[in-house]
Each structure stands twice: as structure tokens, then as C-alpha cells.
Scaffold this motif. Sequence first.
Motif, PDB file in Angstrom:
ATOM      1  N   ILE A 294     -15.698 -26.466 -16.036  1.00 49.77           N
ATOM      2  CA  ILE A 294     -16.317 -27.628 -15.336  1.00 49.77           C
ATOM      3  C   ILE A 294     -16.932 -27.820 -14.201  1.00 49.77           C
ATOM      4  O   ILE A 294     -17.987 -28.115 -14.516  1.00 49.77           O
ATOM      5  N   ALA A 295     -16.141 -27.777 -13.368  1.00 49.15           N
ATOM      6  CA  ALA A 295     -16.453 -27.507 -11.942  1.00 49.15           C
ATOM      7  C   ALA A 295     -18.049 -26.242 -12.036  1.00 49.15           C
ATOM      8  O   ALA A 295     -18.764 -26.901 -11.424  1.00 49.15           O
ATOM      9  N   LEU A 296     -17.874 -25.478 -12.633  1.00 47.88           N
ATOM     10  CA  LEU A 296     -19.067 -24.300 -12.292  1.00 47.88           C
ATOM     11  C   LEU A 296     -20.380 -24.748 -13.295  1.00 47.88           C
ATOM     12  O   LEU A 296     -21.360 -25.218 -12.586  1.00 47.88           O
ATOM     13  N   VAL A 297     -20.190 -25.802 -14.446  1.00 46.15           N
ATOM     14  CA  VAL A 297     -21.137 -26.225 -15.267  1.00 46.15           C
ATOM     15  C   VAL A 297     -21.878 -27.857 -14.564  1.00 46.15           C
ATOM     16  O   VAL A 297     -23.038 -27.578 -14.147  1.00 46.15           O
ATOM     17  N   ILE A 298     -21.162 -28.350 -13.220  1.00 50.48           N
ATOM     18  CA  ILE A 298     -21.485 -29.946 -12.447  1.00 50.48           C
ATOM     19  C   ILE A 298     -22.350 -28.955 -11.677  1.00 50.48           C
ATOM     20  O   ILE A 298     -22.963 -29.412 -11.166  1.00 50.48           O
ATOM     21  N   VAL A 299     -21.813 -28.369 -11.375  1.00 49.28           N
ATOM     22  CA  VAL A 299     -22.069 -28.069 -10.225  1.00 49.28           C
ATOM     23  C   VAL A 299     -23.495 -26.881  -9.812  1.00 49.28           C
ATOM     24  O   VAL A 299     -24.858 -27.278  -9.595  1.00 49.28           O
ATOM     25  N   ALA A 300     -23.608 -25.968 -11.044  1.00 54.07           N
ATOM     26  CA  ALA A 300     -25.214 -25.507 -11.096  1.00 54.07           C
ATOM     27  C   ALA A 300     -26.114 -27.024 -11.831  1.00 54.07           C
ATOM     28  O   ALA A 300     -26.774 -26.666 -11.685  1.00 54.07           O
ATOM     29  N   SER A 301     -25.872 -27.657 -12.203  1.00 55.69           N
ATOM     30  CA  SER A 301     -26.559 -28.685 -13.190  1.00 55.69           C
ATOM     31  C   SER A 301     -26.600 -29.389 -11.939  1.00 55.69           C
ATOM     32  O   SER A 301     -28.297 -29.829 -11.643  1.00 55.69           O
ATOM     33  N   MET A 302     -26.214 -30.174 -10.635  1.00 56.57           N
ATOM     34  CA  MET A 302     -26.613 -30.727  -9.598  1.00 56.57           C
ATOM     35  C   MET A 302     -27.313 -30.422  -8.765  1.00 56.57           C
ATOM     36  O   MET A 302     -28.894 -30.561  -8.375  1.00 56.57           O
ATOM     37  N   GLY A 303     -27.376 -28.176  -9.016  1.00 56.90           N
ATOM     38  CA  GLY A 303     -28.367 -27.772  -8.147  1.00 56.90           C
ATOM     39  C   GLY A 303     -29.595 -27.878  -8.429  1.00 56.90           C
ATOM     40  O   GLY A 303     -30.491 -28.004  -7.848  1.00 56.90           O
ATOM     41  N   ALA A 304     -29.731 -27.756 -10.304  1.00 54.85           N
ATOM     42  CA  ALA A 304     -30.745 -27.287 -10.418  1.00 54.85           C
ATOM     43  C   ALA A 304     -31.566 -28.709 -10.487  1.00 54.85           C
ATOM     44  O   ALA A 304     -33.065 -28.984 -10.475  1.00 54.85           O
ATOM     45  N   VAL A 305     -30.562 -29.746 -10.292  1.00 52.27           N
ATOM     46  CA  VAL A 305     -31.034 -31.644 -10.205  1.00 52.27           C
ATOM     47  C   VAL A 305     -32.032 -31.664  -8.744  1.00 52.27           C
ATOM     48  O   VAL A 305     -32.802 -32.061  -8.285  1.00 52.27           O
ATOM     49  N   ARG A 306     -31.413 -30.949  -7.732  1.00 54.55           N
ATOM     50  CA  ARG A 306     -31.881 -30.796  -6.082  1.00 54.55           C
ATOM     51  C   ARG A 306     -32.849 -29.577  -5.842  1.00 54.55           C
ATOM     52  O   ARG A 306     -33.358 -30.213  -5.180  1.00 54.55           O
ATOM     53  N   THR A 307     -32.701 -28.411  -7.599  1.00 53.64           N
ATOM     54  CA  THR A 307     -33.899 -28.346  -6.914  1.00 53.64           C
ATOM     55  C   THR A 307     -35.242 -28.766  -7.087  1.00 53.64           C
ATOM     56  O   THR A 307     -36.166 -28.998  -6.864  1.00 53.64           O
ATOM     57  N   GLN A 308     -35.540 -29.339  -8.365  1.00 48.94           N
ATOM     58  CA  GLN A 308     -36.436 -30.339  -9.346  1.00 48.94           C
ATOM     59  C   GLN A 308     -36.333 -31.513  -7.900  1.00 48.94           C
ATOM     60  O   GLN A 308     -37.873 -31.541  -7.559  1.00 48.94           O
ATOM     61  N   VAL A 309     -36.115 -31.655  -7.562  1.00 48.68           N
ATOM     62  CA  VAL A 309     -35.991 -33.136  -6.703  1.00 48.68           C
ATOM     63  C   VAL A 309     -36.809 -33.005  -6.017  1.00 48.68           C
ATOM     64  O   VAL A 309     -37.583 -33.453  -4.646  1.00 48.68           O
ATOM     65  N   GLY A 310     -36.454 -31.679  -4.688  1.00 53.08           N
ATOM     66  CA  GLY A 310     -36.595 -30.770  -3.632  1.00 53.08           C
ATOM     67  C   GLY A 310     -37.972 -30.816  -4.135  1.00 53.08           C
ATOM     68  O   GLY A 310     -38.699 -30.693  -3.199  1.00 53.08           O
ATOM     69  N   ARG A 311     -38.515 -30.261  -5.298  1.00 55.14           N
ATOM     70  CA  ARG A 311     -39.840 -29.510  -5.591  1.00 55.14           C
ATOM     71  C   ARG A 311     -40.799 -30.995  -5.613  1.00 55.14           C
ATOM     72  O   ARG A 311     -41.929 -31.272  -4.771  1.00 55.14           O
ATOM     73  N   GLY A 312     -40.323 -32.088  -6.064  1.00 53.72           N
ATOM     74  CA  GLY A 312     -41.271 -33.350  -6.405  1.00 53.72           C
ATOM     75  C   GLY A 312     -41.383 -34.205  -4.795  1.00 53.72           C
ATOM     76  O   GLY A 312     -42.596 -33.731  -4.898  1.00 53.72           O
ATOM     77  N   ARG A 313     -40.364 -33.658  -4.225  1.00 52.78           N
ATOM     78  CA  ARG A 313     -40.991 -34.379  -2.285  1.00 52.78           C
ATOM     79  C   ARG A 313     -41.343 -33.461  -1.654  1.00 52.78           C
ATOM     80  O   ARG A 313     -43.173 -33.605  -1.002  1.00 52.78           O
ATOM     81  N   GLY A 314     -41.650 -31.683  -2.131  1.00 52.99           N
ATOM     82  CA  GLY A 314     -42.466 -31.261  -1.177  1.00 52.99           C
ATOM     83  C   GLY A 314     -43.733 -31.181  -1.675  1.00 52.99           C
ATOM     84  O   GLY A 314     -45.194 -31.465  -1.035  1.00 52.99           O
ATOM     85  N   ARG A 315     -44.290 -31.780  -2.972  1.00 51.87           N
ATOM     86  CA  ARG A 315     -45.397 -32.179  -3.299  1.00 51.87           C
ATOM     87  C   ARG A 315     -46.091 -33.171  -3.143  1.00 51.87           C
ATOM     88  O   ARG A 315     -47.122 -33.555  -2.779  1.00 51.87           O
ATOM     89  N   LYS A 316     -44.979 -34.355  -3.137  1.00 53.72           N
ATOM     90  CA  LYS A 316     -45.446 -35.552  -2.246  1.00 53.72           C
ATOM     91  C   LYS A 316     -46.412 -35.015  -0.982  1.00 53.72           C
ATOM     92  O   LYS A 316     -46.570 -35.897  -0.584  1.00 53.72           O
ATOM     93  N   THR A 317     -45.824 -34.450   0.084  1.00 52.32           N
ATOM     94  CA  THR A 317     -45.892 -34.061   1.577  1.00 52.32           C
ATOM     95  C   THR A 317     -47.244 -33.210   1.258  1.00 52.32           C
ATOM     96  O   THR A 317     -47.952 -33.124   2.587  1.00 52.32           O
TER      97      THR A 317
END
Length: 321
Positions: A294-317
Motif C-alpha cells: 500500500i505504501a509503494l502504491v501511494i508513493v507512486a500515486s503521489m509522485g504522479a500527482v506532483r508531476t502533473q501539478v508541476g507541469r501545470g505550474r510550468g505551463r502557466k509561467t
Amino acid sequence: MSTPSAATPATPSPAGAAPAVAPAGAPVGGPGRGGSLGPVGLVLAGGVSVQFGAALAVTLMPRAGAFGVVTLRLLAAAVVLLVVCRPRLRGHSRTDWGTVVVFGLTMAAMNGLFYQAVDRIPLGPAVTLEVLGPLTLSVLASRRAINALWAALALAGVFLLGGGGFGSLDPVGIAFALSAGAMWAAYIVFSARTGRRFPQADGLALAMGVAALAFLPVGVAGAGAKLLDPTTVALGSAVAVLSSVLPYTLELLALRRLPASTFAILMSLEPALAATAGFLILNQTLALPEAAAIALVIVASMGAVRTQVGRGRGRKTVPEA
């Protein structure tokens, strides 16, 4: 589970992904930081709803069988969605209708195959095998190497959750679960396409009607008069709301704002949610390997979310051309 020909895709998206859309010249990332995290909450809420529905479906299977459960689930979900959404039947192109029909047939196949799997192998391994479909999609659809890393980490987690091996399971059940996973990946793709072509949840309602009609002959042949039992119908309706109406609607809305690659990795939370529901509802204890999975899956999901959020912030700049 979209208006938008007037909207302009903010950025090219992977095959089958639902691009973030906004009026021309508007900021891509949405208002504030919460705009990028909203669809993640929709996906998680849908996953929790699915697990409660799955627990209820397990109690229903002795009464109606696997085909009967699927039939009741699809029929009740179709009735609810068609009544609530009242989708418009006119004004859609042939391509629109083709997308809806394929989406509906995909849902029917996904549900039918999965319930055949859980009729032969335990729920946990079945979900673990099924989630390999979305994980494969995440690797194929992503254009960033980092998403392959998150997918690999999630894959390690789901295999650990499955006990590290599936040699003692019924091979037919394994085949059904893997086939359901392939349909799950197709569901992600066509849910995104449907969401772009139809407003609100109209496309989902129409597709659910297609799925119910397609599966009805199979259900009648498999369950017969059991489908008319009032208690069975009531339980099947509850399963439909928890396992189909709520999660499919939430996922369709989320796919308008999340790439298919990120959404597919978030789907790896399903085995973790199933294990947690088993602990809370069925008093099934979690062993150390399961907790680690469960911990591995949650870490992977959190990583995917942070990657997506980072892309959104990068496009706004990036300044407008």
C-alpha cells in the motif's frame, strides 16, 4: 466517469488523454493551486465508492450469480443516469455516436470479465491483476520518462499486494482478470473521448444504456427469474450507484482535466483501497507485506500527482505568444 468545441486544448495530450481545456488566452492551470488537485480528489472518491460497491456485490453474487450482478448493476445505473441527465439524442455526429457505442461495449465487457474473475479467484488478486491494464496504459501514453518510474513503483506495489505470485490461482480466473484490465485501459481512453464530445455526463448516460442493452441477453440467460426478486433488485441498484453511477461520473469529470497517464497510475490505488476496505469492513488484518505494498502504491500515486501539478505550474509561467 464537455462542451467544448469552443474551447482550445491547452497542450497536446497523450493518446486518449483528456486535455485541460480553457477559453483561448486563459491560464492553463486553473485558479490557484487547488485547480490541479481537484480531479485527483474526484478519482479517489470514485475509488472509495467502488470498494463499498464491490463489498456489497460479493453478498449479492450467491443470489444472482456473476452475470446477474453485472446485469442489475448496468441496468440500474443506466436508468439512474438517463433519468438524471436526460441526454439529448439529436445533434450528434456519427463519430460521436460511434464513440458512445464503443464506450458502452467496453464498460459491458469490463464488468462482465471482472465478475467472472472474482467468481473464480479472490477479490484482492483479481483487482491486482486487473490494474495492470491501466498501468500499462500509463507507460504507453506518457511522454515523460518519470511517469514510467512511477508506473514501475506502482507495479511493484500491486504485485507485493498480490502476495508476490499468482501460481496457485485458477488460470481461467487470471485470464478473465487480465482481460478486464485491458478493457479498463480502453475504458480510460473512451471515457476521455466521450467526455470531450458530450456535455456534462450525457455521453456516460448514453454509453451506460448501450452497456445495459448489450449485456441484458447474457444476464437473462445466466440468472433468469432471479433478476425479478425485489431484494435482489434493491441490492443490485445499490451496487449500481456505488460501483457505476458515482465512480464513472467522477472519473469522467476527472479525465477532462487529467492526462490518461496520470489517471492510469492513480488507478493503482484500487488494490490498496480494497485492502483497506477489507480491514475496516470485513475485519481482514493487513500483513506487513500488504502494508508495504500500500505504501509503494501511494508513493507512486503521489509522485504522479506532483508531476502533473508541476507541469501545470510550468505551463502557466510560459508567456503567451
